[in-house]
Design a protein around this motif. Structure first.
Motif, short mmCIF file in Angstrom:
data_model
loop_
_atom_site.label_atom_id
_atom_site.label_comp_id
_atom_site.label_asym_id
_atom_site.label_seq_id
_atom_site.Cartn_x
_atom_site.Cartn_y
_atom_site.Cartn_z
N UNK A 1 0.81 -1.22 0.00
CA UNK A 1 0.00 0.00 0.00
C UNK A 1 0.85 1.27 0.00
N UNK A 2 2.17 1.12 0.16
CA UNK A 2 3.05 2.29 0.18
C UNK A 2 3.08 2.98 1.53
N UNK A 3 2.71 2.27 2.60
CA UNK A 3 2.71 2.86 3.95
C UNK A 3 4.01 2.45 4.63
N UNK A 4 4.79 3.44 5.08
CA UNK A 4 6.08 3.19 5.72
C UNK A 4 6.23 4.06 6.96
N UNK A 5 7.31 3.87 7.68
CA UNK A 5 7.64 4.73 8.80
C UNK A 5 6.81 4.45 10.04
N UNK A 6 6.53 5.52 10.78
CA UNK A 6 5.86 5.41 12.08
C UNK A 6 4.47 4.79 11.96
N UNK A 7 3.75 5.14 10.90
CA UNK A 7 2.41 4.59 10.72
C UNK A 7 2.46 3.08 10.53
N UNK A 8 3.41 2.62 9.75
CA UNK A 8 3.59 1.19 9.54
C UNK A 8 4.01 0.50 10.85
N UNK A 9 4.95 1.10 11.56
CA UNK A 9 5.42 0.53 12.83
C UNK A 9 4.29 0.39 13.84
N UNK A 10 3.41 1.39 13.90
CA UNK A 10 2.29 1.34 14.84
C UNK A 10 1.33 0.20 14.51
N UNK A 11 1.04 0.02 13.23
CA UNK A 11 0.12 -1.05 12.84
C UNK A 11 0.73 -2.44 13.04
N UNK A 12 2.02 -2.56 12.82
CA UNK A 12 2.69 -3.84 13.08
C UNK A 12 2.65 -4.14 14.58
N UNK A 13 2.82 -3.12 15.41
CA UNK A 13 2.73 -3.32 16.86
C UNK A 13 1.31 -3.73 17.27
N UNK A 14 0.31 -3.15 16.67
CA UNK A 14 -1.07 -3.54 16.95
C UNK A 14 -1.27 -5.01 16.57
N UNK A 15 -0.67 -5.43 15.46
CA UNK A 15 -0.77 -6.84 15.05
C UNK A 15 -0.16 -7.74 16.11
N UNK A 16 0.96 -7.34 16.69
CA UNK A 16 1.58 -8.14 17.77
C UNK A 16 0.63 -8.24 18.96
N UNK A 17 0.05 -7.12 19.35
CA UNK A 17 -0.85 -7.09 20.51
C UNK A 17 -2.13 -7.87 20.26
N UNK A 18 -2.59 -7.85 19.02
CA UNK A 18 -3.83 -8.58 18.68
C UNK A 18 -3.63 -10.09 18.74
N UNK A 19 -2.39 -10.54 18.67
CA UNK A 19 -2.10 -11.97 18.72
C UNK A 19 -2.06 -12.50 20.16
N UNK A 20 -2.03 -11.61 21.13
CA UNK A 20 -2.04 -12.06 22.52
C UNK A 20 -3.41 -12.65 22.84
N UNK A 21 -3.43 -13.58 23.73
CA UNK A 21 -4.68 -14.28 24.07
C UNK A 21 -5.38 -13.57 25.23
#
Length: 191
Positions: free
Chosen positions: A65-85
């Motif tokens: 999608x062409x999204x990089x930098x802080x915005x990308x980092x934030x969404x990747x972190x949300x993905x990590x948190x969403x994987x917690x049970x």
């Protein structure tokens, strides 16, 4: 007020943001699926919050999608948190749908009950009796597991920042004599 953590909410938020980014980039689900070498239904399930995305999937989608930098980092972190049970994960065979995950993230809950005590206020004995009455085919273990889920939900009322619960009960809930001639649905018992 503290932010309530729920993997269900994070998964849905992440999915909505990924869809927004994909649509802003004017890219179809099929194109994303082709580039990631997966099915279009997987991308759709991620965007609707029905499937948890791996941080790598999110990073790869955002690159497309062409999204990089802080915005990308934030969404990747949300993905990590969403994987917690969530606390309810061990009961996934009992629970269907996202209700408990959404309830865990709520800051307030409002309920009106005409015939029964709401699950957040049930005692162990009441919950057991209600489950046995509704499902007489359940084994003692199945009933006990469902009771543990109901009682586990009640931690919302005792945590450091408890949920704001408002409940309106019909008089029939508190006056068993009003319901003694009624079945579990509240309709007159057939005789």
């Amino acid at each position: 007020m503290t932010e309530r953590r729920s993997p269900t909410i994070r998964r849905r938020r992440l999915g909505a943001e990924l869809r927004r980014q994909r649509e802003a980039a004017r890219i179809t689900i099929e194109t994303v699926a082709e580039q990631l070498e997966c099915s279009a239904s997987k991308i759709s399930r991620i965007e609707t919050g029905h499937t948890t995305a791996t941080p790598r999937d999110v990073r790869d989608m955002l690159r497309i999608y062409g999204v990089v930098g802080a915005e990308s980092d934030e969404l990747v972190q949300i993905a990590r948190e969403a994987r917690q049970k969530g606390w309810w994960h061990p009961y996934s065979t009992v629970l269907v749908g996202a209700y408990v995950g959404l309830e865990a993230a709520a800051s307030s809950i409002r309920a009106y009950e005409q015939q029964v005590v709401p699950g957040l206020l049930e005692t162990e004995e009441y919950a057991s009796a209600m489950i046995r009455a509704a499902r007489p085919d359940f084994s003692a273990d199945q009933v006990a597991q469902r009771v543990r889920v109901r009682l586990g939900r009640q931690s919302l009322l005792t945590q450091n920042d408890p949920v704001d619960l408002w409940v309106v009960l019909d008089e029939a809930v508190l006056s068993p004599g009003l319901l003694q001639d009624r079945d579990m649905t509240g309709l007159p018992a057939s005789g």
